[in-house]
Write a protein that holds these residues in place. Structure first.
Motif, PDB file in Angstrom:
ATOM      1  N   ARG A   1      24.716  33.971   4.920  1.00  0.00           N
ATOM      2  CA  ARG A   1      25.505  32.905   5.509  1.00  0.00           C
ATOM      3  C   ARG A   1      25.759  31.910   4.380  1.00  0.00           C
ATOM      4  O   ARG A   1      24.814  31.466   3.722  1.00  0.00           O
ATOM      5  CB  ARG A   1      24.745  32.218   6.645  1.00  0.00           C
ATOM      6  CG  ARG A   1      24.581  33.061   7.877  1.00  0.00           C
ATOM      7  CD  ARG A   1      23.881  32.292   9.006  1.00  0.00           C
ATOM      8  NE  ARG A   1      22.601  31.713   8.630  1.00  0.00           N
ATOM      9  CZ  ARG A   1      21.436  32.365   8.630  1.00  0.00           C
ATOM     10  NH1 ARG A   1      21.383  33.639   8.966  1.00  0.00           N
ATOM     11  NH2 ARG A   1      20.326  31.746   8.288  1.00  0.00           N
ATOM     12  N   VAL A   2      27.013  31.594   4.155  1.00  0.00           N
ATOM     13  CA  VAL A   2      27.381  30.673   3.078  1.00  0.00           C
ATOM     14  C   VAL A   2      28.159  29.512   3.708  1.00  0.00           C
ATOM     15  O   VAL A   2      29.263  29.704   4.220  1.00  0.00           O
ATOM     16  CB  VAL A   2      28.242  31.379   1.997  1.00  0.00           C
ATOM     17  CG1 VAL A   2      28.606  30.400   0.884  1.00  0.00           C
ATOM     18  CG2 VAL A   2      27.527  32.600   1.444  1.00  0.00           C
ATOM     19  N   PHE A   3      27.564  28.337   3.675  1.00  0.00           N
ATOM     20  CA  PHE A   3      28.205  27.138   4.202  1.00  0.00           C
ATOM     21  C   PHE A   3      28.974  26.471   3.062  1.00  0.00           C
ATOM     22  O   PHE A   3      28.442  26.322   1.959  1.00  0.00           O
ATOM     23  CB  PHE A   3      27.159  26.181   4.767  1.00  0.00           C
ATOM     24  CG  PHE A   3      26.410  26.767   5.931  1.00  0.00           C
ATOM     25  CD1 PHE A   3      26.864  26.583   7.225  1.00  0.00           C
ATOM     26  CD2 PHE A   3      25.272  27.532   5.729  1.00  0.00           C
ATOM     27  CE1 PHE A   3      26.188  27.136   8.306  1.00  0.00           C
ATOM     28  CE2 PHE A   3      24.587  28.088   6.800  1.00  0.00           C
ATOM     29  CZ  PHE A   3      25.048  27.890   8.087  1.00  0.00           C
ATOM     30  N   MET A   4      30.233  26.100   3.326  1.00  0.00           N
ATOM     31  CA  MET A   4      31.082  25.592   2.252  1.00  0.00           C
ATOM     32  C   MET A   4      31.942  24.423   2.702  1.00  0.00           C
ATOM     33  O   MET A   4      32.052  24.132   3.886  1.00  0.00           O
ATOM     34  CB  MET A   4      31.966  26.712   1.697  1.00  0.00           C
ATOM     35  CG  MET A   4      32.782  27.477   2.733  1.00  0.00           C
ATOM     36  SD  MET A   4      34.137  26.599   3.540  1.00  0.00           S
ATOM     37  CE  MET A   4      35.233  26.332   2.191  1.00  0.00           C
ATOM     38  N   CYS A   5      32.511  23.776   1.691  1.00  0.00           N
ATOM     39  CA  CYS A   5      33.436  22.669   1.919  1.00  0.00           C
ATOM     40  C   CYS A   5      34.583  22.800   0.921  1.00  0.00           C
ATOM     41  O   CYS A   5      34.381  23.206  -0.218  1.00  0.00           O
ATOM     42  CB  CYS A   5      32.706  21.341   1.697  1.00  0.00           C
ATOM     43  SG  CYS A   5      33.761  19.880   1.805  1.00  0.00           S
ATOM     44  N   GLU A   6      35.770  22.476   1.375  1.00  0.00           N
ATOM     45  CA  GLU A   6      36.928  22.385   0.492  1.00  0.00           C
ATOM     46  C   GLU A   6      37.280  20.911   0.347  1.00  0.00           C
ATOM     47  O   GLU A   6      37.454  20.213   1.341  1.00  0.00           O
ATOM     48  CB  GLU A   6      38.137  23.109   1.093  1.00  0.00           C
ATOM     49  CG  GLU A   6      37.974  24.587   1.228  1.00  0.00           C
ATOM     50  CD  GLU A   6      39.128  25.232   1.984  1.00  0.00           C
ATOM     51  OE1 GLU A   6      40.056  24.503   2.442  1.00  0.00           O
ATOM     52  OE2 GLU A   6      39.107  26.464   2.128  1.00  0.00           O
ATOM     53  N   LEU A   7      37.388  20.460  -0.881  1.00  0.00           N
ATOM     54  CA  LEU A   7      37.866  19.121  -1.182  1.00  0.00           C
ATOM     55  C   LEU A   7      39.288  19.288  -1.705  1.00  0.00           C
ATOM     56  O   LEU A   7      39.530  20.100  -2.599  1.00  0.00           O
ATOM     57  CB  LEU A   7      36.988  18.469  -2.248  1.00  0.00           C
ATOM     58  CG  LEU A   7      35.487  18.447  -1.963  1.00  0.00           C
ATOM     59  CD1 LEU A   7      34.729  17.949  -3.175  1.00  0.00           C
ATOM     60  CD2 LEU A   7      35.197  17.608  -0.739  1.00  0.00           C
ATOM     61  N   ARG A   8      40.237  18.535  -1.156  1.00  0.00           N
ATOM     62  CA  ARG A   8      41.625  18.790  -1.524  1.00  0.00           C
ATOM     63  C   ARG A   8      42.475  17.526  -1.420  1.00  0.00           C
ATOM     64  O   ARG A   8      42.144  16.608  -0.672  1.00  0.00           O
ATOM     65  CB  ARG A   8      42.193  19.907  -0.661  1.00  0.00           C
ATOM     66  CG  ARG A   8      41.954  19.697   0.805  1.00  0.00           C
ATOM     67  CD  ARG A   8      41.881  20.976   1.588  1.00  0.00           C
ATOM     68  NE  ARG A   8      41.844  20.654   2.997  1.00  0.00           N
ATOM     69  CZ  ARG A   8      41.904  21.529   3.958  1.00  0.00           C
ATOM     70  NH1 ARG A   8      42.022  22.803   3.678  1.00  0.00           N
ATOM     71  NH2 ARG A   8      41.864  21.155   5.204  1.00  0.00           N
ATOM     72  N   GLN A   9      43.571  17.553  -2.189  1.00  0.00           N
ATOM     73  CA  GLN A   9      44.525  16.450  -2.158  1.00  0.00           C
ATOM     74  C   GLN A   9      45.925  17.033  -2.194  1.00  0.00           C
ATOM     75  O   GLN A   9      46.270  17.808  -3.091  1.00  0.00           O
ATOM     76  CB  GLN A   9      44.319  15.509  -3.335  1.00  0.00           C
ATOM     77  CG  GLN A   9      45.236  14.301  -3.273  1.00  0.00           C
ATOM     78  CD  GLN A   9      44.892  13.283  -4.340  1.00  0.00           C
ATOM     79  OE1 GLN A   9      44.024  13.491  -5.165  1.00  0.00           O
ATOM     80  NE2 GLN A   9      45.597  12.170  -4.307  1.00  0.00           N
TER      81      GLN A   9
ATOM     82  N   ALA B   1      37.653  20.338   4.376  1.00  0.00           N
ATOM     83  CA  ALA B   1      37.510  21.374   5.395  1.00  0.00           C
ATOM     84  C   ALA B   1      36.141  22.011   5.205  1.00  0.00           C
ATOM     85  O   ALA B   1      35.698  22.221   4.066  1.00  0.00           O
ATOM     86  CB  ALA B   1      38.606  22.420   5.263  1.00  0.00           C
ATOM     87  N   PHE B   2      35.481  22.295   6.309  1.00  0.00           N
ATOM     88  CA  PHE B   2      34.162  22.909   6.258  1.00  0.00           C
ATOM     89  C   PHE B   2      34.218  24.267   6.939  1.00  0.00           C
ATOM     90  O   PHE B   2      34.995  24.465   7.878  1.00  0.00           O
ATOM     91  CB  PHE B   2      33.135  22.023   6.968  1.00  0.00           C
ATOM     92  CG  PHE B   2      32.933  20.700   6.284  1.00  0.00           C
ATOM     93  CD1 PHE B   2      31.971  20.560   5.298  1.00  0.00           C
ATOM     94  CD2 PHE B   2      33.719  19.597   6.617  1.00  0.00           C
ATOM     95  CE1 PHE B   2      31.789  19.344   4.658  1.00  0.00           C
ATOM     96  CE2 PHE B   2      33.546  18.382   5.981  1.00  0.00           C
ATOM     97  CZ  PHE B   2      32.577  18.244   5.000  1.00  0.00           C
ATOM     98  N   GLY B   3      33.402  25.185   6.475  1.00  0.00           N
ATOM     99  CA  GLY B   3      33.399  26.502   7.081  1.00  0.00           C
ATOM    100  C   GLY B   3      32.145  27.290   6.761  1.00  0.00           C
ATOM    101  O   GLY B   3      31.274  26.839   6.010  1.00  0.00           O
TER     102      GLY B   3
END
Length: 149
Positions: A107-115, A125-127
């Motif tokens: 299980r890999v918990f992640m976040c996208e930081l974006r502009q 965004a989290f997933g």
């Protein structure tokens, strides 16, 4: 505490194999993040088996199904094209390795930081990825991947 408490017992062969596999899988996960952050889609071929099934469920749309690194690279590339800044960050992962050290799940918990390039709007965004890995000739690969926002 006596000095003998500081001595670690000799690791077993199985424990060493599990540790080596854990390090290799962790490196694979981070290599994926690096490829995405650099938008180096052709390098996904070094991480995924050619027939790897990949499911992307953004929750707001019907799920997408892809096969292999080229299809998922094209999808991600077009999805993040609008961002002048994009960073994929692994927040945490939990890896379970089989006794033979030839397959594993995580299980890999992640976040996208974006502009956004047009509006300048920043977002996150989290997933969660649910991965299956396979080891072939001493090399770990993504064998199945499922993402859900």
């Amino acid at each position: 505490m006596c000095s003998s408490d500081l001595v670690m017992p000799e690791p077993t062969t199985e424990a060493l194999a599990q540790t080596v596999a854990w390090v290799a899988i962790t490196r694979l996960q981070r290599a994926y993040a690096d490829v995405v952050n650099r938008r180096a889609w052709s390098e996904l071929r070094d991480l995924f088996t050619p027939d790897c099934p990949i499911r992307v469920d953004t929750v707001t749309n019907a799920a997408f199904d892809f096969t292999g690194p080229d299809e998922i690279g094209a999808f991600i590339g077009s999805a993040i094209e609008q961002f002048e800044f994009f960073e994929f960050v692994i927040l945490n992962s939990h890896i379970e390795i089989d006794a033979s050290c030839t397959s594993a799940t995580a299980r890999v918990f992640m976040c996208e930081l974006r502009q956004d390039a047009t509006t300048g709007h920043a977002s996150q965004a989290f997933g969660l990825y649910r991965d299956t890995y396979t080891c072939t000739d001493g090399r770990w690969w993504f064998a199945r991947r499922s993402y859900r926002s």
